[in-house]
Design an enzyme around this catalytic site. Structure first.
Site, short mmCIF file in Angstrom:
data_model
loop_
_atom_site.label_atom_id
_atom_site.label_comp_id
_atom_site.label_asym_id
_atom_site.label_seq_id
_atom_site.Cartn_x
_atom_site.Cartn_y
_atom_site.Cartn_z
N GLN A 20 0.86 -1.19 0.00
CA GLN A 20 0.00 0.00 0.00
C GLN A 20 0.90 1.24 0.00
O GLN A 20 2.03 1.19 0.46
CB GLN A 20 -0.97 -0.03 1.18
CG GLN A 20 -0.45 0.58 2.46
CD GLN A 20 -1.22 1.84 2.82
OE1 GLN A 20 -1.68 2.54 1.93
NE2 GLN A 20 -1.33 2.13 4.09
N SER A 36 -12.76 9.70 17.84
CA SER A 36 -13.98 9.97 17.08
C SER A 36 -14.80 8.70 16.88
O SER A 36 -16.03 8.68 17.03
CB SER A 36 -13.62 10.58 15.72
OG SER A 36 -14.76 10.74 14.91
N GLY A 41 -18.82 6.05 16.52
CA GLY A 41 -18.87 4.82 15.77
C GLY A 41 -18.13 4.94 14.45
O GLY A 41 -17.71 6.03 14.04
N GLU A 63 -6.91 1.64 6.10
CA GLU A 63 -5.94 1.18 7.11
C GLU A 63 -5.94 2.08 8.35
O GLU A 63 -5.75 1.61 9.47
CB GLU A 63 -4.53 1.10 6.52
CG GLU A 63 -3.53 0.55 7.52
CD GLU A 63 -2.17 0.22 6.92
OE1 GLU A 63 -1.20 0.14 7.68
OE2 GLU A 63 -2.09 0.05 5.68
N ARG A 64 -6.17 3.40 8.17
CA ARG A 64 -6.20 4.29 9.33
C ARG A 64 -7.34 3.90 10.27
O ARG A 64 -7.16 3.90 11.49
CB ARG A 64 -6.37 5.76 8.89
CG ARG A 64 -5.17 6.32 8.17
CD ARG A 64 -5.43 7.76 7.73
NE ARG A 64 -5.36 8.69 8.85
CZ ARG A 64 -6.39 9.30 9.39
NH1 ARG A 64 -7.63 9.08 8.94
NH2 ARG A 64 -6.24 10.15 10.40
N ARG A 65 -8.49 3.55 9.72
CA ARG A 65 -9.64 3.15 10.54
C ARG A 65 -9.35 1.83 11.26
O ARG A 65 -9.71 1.65 12.42
CB ARG A 65 -10.88 3.02 9.65
CG ARG A 65 -11.52 4.35 9.29
CD ARG A 65 -12.49 4.22 8.13
NE ARG A 65 -11.80 4.35 6.85
CZ ARG A 65 -12.28 3.90 5.70
NH1 ARG A 65 -13.44 3.26 5.67
NH2 ARG A 65 -11.60 4.06 4.59
N GLU A 97 -7.47 7.40 -1.67
CA GLU A 97 -7.99 7.66 -0.33
C GLU A 97 -7.00 8.47 0.51
O GLU A 97 -7.39 9.27 1.35
CB GLU A 97 -8.27 6.34 0.39
CG GLU A 97 -8.85 6.55 1.79
CD GLU A 97 -9.06 5.24 2.53
OE1 GLU A 97 -8.05 4.52 2.72
OE2 GLU A 97 -10.20 4.93 2.90
N ASN A 98 -5.70 8.30 0.24
CA ASN A 98 -4.68 8.87 1.12
C ASN A 98 -3.94 10.07 0.56
O ASN A 98 -3.29 10.80 1.32
CB ASN A 98 -3.64 7.79 1.47
CG ASN A 98 -4.20 6.74 2.39
OD1 ASN A 98 -4.46 7.00 3.56
ND2 ASN A 98 -4.41 5.54 1.88
#
Length: 322
Positions: A20, A36, A41, A63-65, A97-98
């Site tokens: 990635q 958050s 949620g 991946e951050r989530r 996304e990043n």
């Protein structure tokens, strides 16, 4: 794109994609995201694909989530499972996304763009720029960073050298990048702006076929050089006289100036504005001249010698790594 199925998966079933685009994740930002998620949620499910080689599921995006869930100690996470098989397309979606996140480093971006150019049939810098909503110039400047020496790349990664200065350094050959690096390590640059001036001057001299030295000048060239030196130095000496005149104006009370100039105040102010503009331009030229003078002492203009040095150093690194 093939359809996806949403499920709640065990965190232990999921692993990151080693290819990635992102390698660095800001710890503070991850903690904020975790807080958050804990409060509101998970707003958007992560996306994964079945991994037939390692088992379980590999993250396609999010991946951050997933990392935020790890911080919270969660054992499960909501995920969209896709059977998409195109690795490069998954990579591009992860890049998308990043790419606009502040903590994605310039080198992560650059390597991502380069991978797409290398692996996607028909890909061009223009098409890559369009895919990610960037300008062609922006993508070119990011790709230029890949031409930096490893030592300079590390300085950029550590935030010690800015991206603009790094791009200027990247335009230099390997030996000249080393000269800039040495000056930086010795603390000879007061700011990124000084690095930009120096690297730009070195690039201009680097592109010459050969550096002209005084000993190689003809008699006619020596005469012309001496005349130019005399004229330029005389001009700068006169500027010192102008400075004294300006100091005299600066010491005069505004009311007194208004009385003596009467209706000419506006015109005289415009006159000084023109002088200030010319001074700014002249100062810029002299800053460039200073950079050229310093670069001249260090610049390497022999591409063959530079290439040999680069190849030798790379060989040494490979030997050490082995």
């Amino acid at each position: 794109m093939e359809p996806t199925v949403q499920r709640v998966l065990k965190m232990s079933q999921i692993h990151r994609n080693p290819r990635q685009p992102r390698e660095y994740f800001n710890e503070d930002a991850l903690n904020e995201l975790a807080a958050s998620i804990d409060k509101y949620g998970l707003m958007q499910a992560i996306e994964v694909r079945p991994d037939n080689e390692l088992g379980g599921y590999e993250i396609v995006s999010g991946e951050r989530r997933w990392r935020a869930h790890q911080i919270l100690g969660r054992t499960k996470i909501r995920a969209n499972i896709t059977s998409e098989k195109n690795e490069l397309q998954r990579f591009k979606r992860s890049m998308s996304e990043n790419v606009n996140r502040e903590d994605m480093t310039p080198f992560e971006e650059a390597h991502g763009y380069q991978r797409i150019l290398d692996e996607e049939e028909g890909a061009t810098i223009e098409s890559v720029a369009a895919d990610f909503g960037k300008t062609t110039t922006y993508v070119k400047l990011r790709l230029a960073l890949l031409d930096l020496r490893i030592e300079v790349q590390q300085l950029v990664q550590d935030g010690k050298v800015g991206t603009q200065a790094a791009v200027q350094i990247a335009a230099l050959n390997f030996a000249n990048q080393g000269s800039v690096l040495s000056k930086f390590v010795r603390g000879e640059f007061a700011s990124d702006n000084e690095i930009v001036h120096f690297a730009y001057a070195m690039k201009q001299q680097q592109d010459q076929a050969v550096l002209m030295v005084v000993e190689e000048l003809t008699e006619e060239q020596r005469t012309e050089r001496a005349a130019a030196q005399k004229k330029t130095r005389s001009t700068l000496d006169k500027i010192e006289q102008v400075r004294e005149l300006l100091d005299e104006i600066a010491r005069t009370e505004p009311l007194k100036l208004a009385e003596t100039l009467e209706t000419q105040v506006g015109a005289r102010l415009e006159q000084l504005d023109r002088v200030a503009e010319s001074l700014t331009k002249a100062r810029f030229q002299l800053k460039q001249a200073k950079a050229h003078a310093e670069a001249r002492e260090l610049v390497t203009v022999n591409p063959a010698a530079e290439a040999d040095e680069h190849q030798a150093e790379q060989g040494e690194r490979e030997t050490v790594a082995a």
